[in-house]
Motif scaffolding. Structure first.
Motif, PDB file in Angstrom:
ATOM      1  N   GLY A 151       0.830  -1.200   0.000  1.00 26.44           N
ATOM      2  CA  GLY A 151       0.000   0.000   0.000  1.00 26.44           C
ATOM      3  C   GLY A 151       0.859   1.242   0.000  1.00 26.44           C
ATOM      4  O   GLY A 151       1.886   1.294   0.695  1.00 26.44           O
ATOM      5  N   TRP A 153       0.632   5.566   0.279  1.00 30.61           N
ATOM      6  CA  TRP A 153      -0.215   6.690   0.679  1.00 30.61           C
ATOM      7  C   TRP A 153       0.574   7.971   0.453  1.00 30.61           C
ATOM      8  O   TRP A 153       1.582   8.195   1.105  1.00 30.61           O
ATOM      9  CB  TRP A 153      -0.589   6.537   2.145  1.00 30.61           C
ATOM     10  CG  TRP A 153      -1.706   7.397   2.643  1.00 30.61           C
ATOM     11  CD1 TRP A 153      -2.671   8.010   1.919  1.00 30.61           C
ATOM     12  CD2 TRP A 153      -1.976   7.706   4.016  1.00 30.61           C
ATOM     13  NE1 TRP A 153      -3.536   8.684   2.748  1.00 30.61           N
ATOM     14  CE2 TRP A 153      -3.131   8.504   4.035  1.00 30.61           C
ATOM     15  CE3 TRP A 153      -1.349   7.369   5.223  1.00 30.61           C
ATOM     16  CZ2 TRP A 153      -3.680   9.001   5.224  1.00 30.61           C
ATOM     17  CZ3 TRP A 153      -1.885   7.856   6.398  1.00 30.61           C
ATOM     18  CH2 TRP A 153      -3.043   8.656   6.401  1.00 30.61           C
ATOM     19  N   SER A 192      -8.859   3.521   7.206  1.00 33.36           N
ATOM     20  CA  SER A 192      -9.624   3.247   5.987  1.00 33.36           C
ATOM     21  C   SER A 192      -8.914   3.728   4.727  1.00 33.36           C
ATOM     22  O   SER A 192      -9.206   3.253   3.623  1.00 33.36           O
ATOM     23  CB  SER A 192     -11.011   3.890   6.079  1.00 33.36           C
ATOM     24  OG  SER A 192     -10.930   5.305   6.013  1.00 33.36           O
ATOM     25  N   ILE A 193      -7.971   4.674   4.860  1.00 34.69           N
ATOM     26  CA  ILE A 193      -7.318   5.242   3.679  1.00 34.69           C
ATOM     27  C   ILE A 193      -5.796   5.109   3.691  1.00 34.69           C
ATOM     28  O   ILE A 193      -5.140   5.407   2.699  1.00 34.69           O
ATOM     29  CB  ILE A 193      -7.677   6.734   3.505  1.00 34.69           C
ATOM     30  CG1 ILE A 193      -7.182   7.562   4.692  1.00 34.69           C
ATOM     31  CG2 ILE A 193      -9.181   6.907   3.305  1.00 34.69           C
ATOM     32  CD1 ILE A 193      -7.411   9.066   4.547  1.00 34.69           C
ATOM     33  N   HIS A 195      -1.784   3.643   4.079  1.00 35.43           N
ATOM     34  CA  HIS A 195      -0.969   2.643   3.396  1.00 35.43           C
ATOM     35  C   HIS A 195      -1.225   1.245   3.951  1.00 35.43           C
ATOM     36  O   HIS A 195      -1.335   0.282   3.203  1.00 35.43           O
ATOM     37  CB  HIS A 195       0.510   3.006   3.521  1.00 35.43           C
ATOM     38  CG  HIS A 195       0.977   3.290   4.923  1.00 35.43           C
ATOM     39  ND1 HIS A 195       0.312   4.152   5.780  1.00 35.43           N
ATOM     40  CD2 HIS A 195       2.036   2.810   5.645  1.00 35.43           C
ATOM     41  CE1 HIS A 195       0.945   4.196   6.939  1.00 35.43           C
ATOM     42  NE2 HIS A 195       1.981   3.396   6.885  1.00 35.43           N
ATOM     43  N   GLN A 198      -4.731   0.074   2.919  1.00 37.54           N
ATOM     44  CA  GLN A 198      -4.729  -0.337   1.513  1.00 37.54           C
ATOM     45  C   GLN A 198      -4.084  -1.713   1.349  1.00 37.54           C
ATOM     46  O   GLN A 198      -4.596  -2.575   0.622  1.00 37.54           O
ATOM     47  CB  GLN A 198      -3.953   0.683   0.680  1.00 37.54           C
ATOM     48  CG  GLN A 198      -4.597   2.056   0.580  1.00 37.54           C
ATOM     49  CD  GLN A 198      -3.708   3.014  -0.191  1.00 37.54           C
ATOM     50  OE1 GLN A 198      -3.143   2.676  -1.223  1.00 37.54           O
ATOM     51  NE2 GLN A 198      -3.559   4.216   0.310  1.00 37.54           N
ATOM     52  N   HIS A 201      -6.336  -4.564   2.661  1.00 35.16           N
ATOM     53  CA  HIS A 201      -7.461  -4.887   1.777  1.00 35.16           C
ATOM     54  C   HIS A 201      -6.985  -5.585   0.497  1.00 35.16           C
ATOM     55  O   HIS A 201      -7.669  -6.465  -0.031  1.00 35.16           O
ATOM     56  CB  HIS A 201      -8.268  -3.627   1.460  1.00 35.16           C
ATOM     57  CG  HIS A 201      -9.182  -3.226   2.581  1.00 35.16           C
ATOM     58  ND1 HIS A 201      -8.795  -2.361   3.581  1.00 35.16           N
ATOM     59  CD2 HIS A 201     -10.449  -3.625   2.890  1.00 35.16           C
ATOM     60  CE1 HIS A 201      -9.798  -2.223   4.441  1.00 35.16           C
ATOM     61  NE2 HIS A 201     -10.799  -2.980   4.060  1.00 35.16           N
ATOM     62  N   THR A 202      -5.798  -5.206  -0.001  1.00 37.30           N
ATOM     63  CA  THR A 202      -5.224  -5.891  -1.155  1.00 37.30           C
ATOM     64  C   THR A 202      -4.899  -7.345  -0.806  1.00 37.30           C
ATOM     65  O   THR A 202      -5.149  -8.264  -1.594  1.00 37.30           O
ATOM     66  CB  THR A 202      -3.944  -5.177  -1.629  1.00 37.30           C
ATOM     67  OG1 THR A 202      -4.282  -3.851  -2.050  1.00 37.30           O
ATOM     68  CG2 THR A 202      -3.309  -5.904  -2.800  1.00 37.30           C
TER      69      THR A 202
END
Length: 210
Positions: A151, A153, A192-193, A195, A198, A201-202
């Protein structure tokens, strides 16, 4: 179709960070995955020697170390801040940038000082930075095919800290679209946003669509 590693009911987290542990547990609960995530300290696993040259290498080193000692699948996180104009420093040394591991105040102060000449030379140009998180998941210590999730950011690096939440470099990480620093976000919003959010969730997508 899901990944076979999900058939293992217990995984070890190659970290003792309670925040990371809570994030993994919440993610798996939301996805209805019946997996118990155990921090390595609970199994008397010492920290691995992180002698890789990248986030990916260090994440894999930590995951293999925890899996070898525990005999369980293991997941590890390696993360930090990269500033392109500093050749992506502090990078994998983010937690010990100023010399002492985990001293966020000193790390932030060193980053501010290091960037000052760039600010003076280019006062109208924001200094870009990227928070990076790499997750590595291994089924066993010698797993030849670790699952990797990354991730990124992006934000801007401030000249002075702003905000009291978060940790590490969060007070220096400015999000122009929100007009807030990462240290001014609630934990829920940040997760929720960020690194790490992300990357998590990946990872979950890879596990559920293997």
């Amino acid at each position: 179709m899901t990944h076979t590693i999900l058939q293992h009911p217990r995984w070890v987290l190659a970290s003792n960070n309670q925040g990371k542990l809570a994030e993994f547990r919440n993610l798996f609960t939301d996805a209805n995955l019946d997996i118990e995530v155990i921090p390595q300290k609970q199994l008397d696993i010492s920290d691995a020697i992180e002698d890789g040259l990248s986030f990916v290498e260090n994440a894999i080193i930590k995951a293999r170390h925890a899996s070898r000692i525990s005999g369980l699948p293991a997941i590890a996180d390696d993360s930090g801040l990269c500033v392109p104009i500093l050749n992506n420093a502090p990078g994998i040394y983010s937690a010990r940038y100023a010399g002492e591991h985990g001293n966020a105040q000193n790390n932030n102060a060193k980053l501010i000082q290091t960037l000052q000449p760039y600010r003076e030379a280019h006062s109208d140009t924001p200094i870009i930075g990227h928070f990076v998180c790499v997750l590595a998941l291994v089924q066993h210590a010698d797993d030849p095919l670790p699952i990797i999730a990354q991730g990124l950011w992006q934000g801007e690096i401030l000249a002075a800290p702003k905000g009291d939440n978060g940790f590490g470099y969060d007070p220096l990480f400015w999000l122009p679209e929100l007009q807030k620093s990462a240290a001014e976000l609630s934990s829920q919003h940040k997760n929720s946003i960020s690194h790490r959010g992300q990357a998590m969730h990946t990872l979950l997508k890879q596990l559920l669509n293997a």
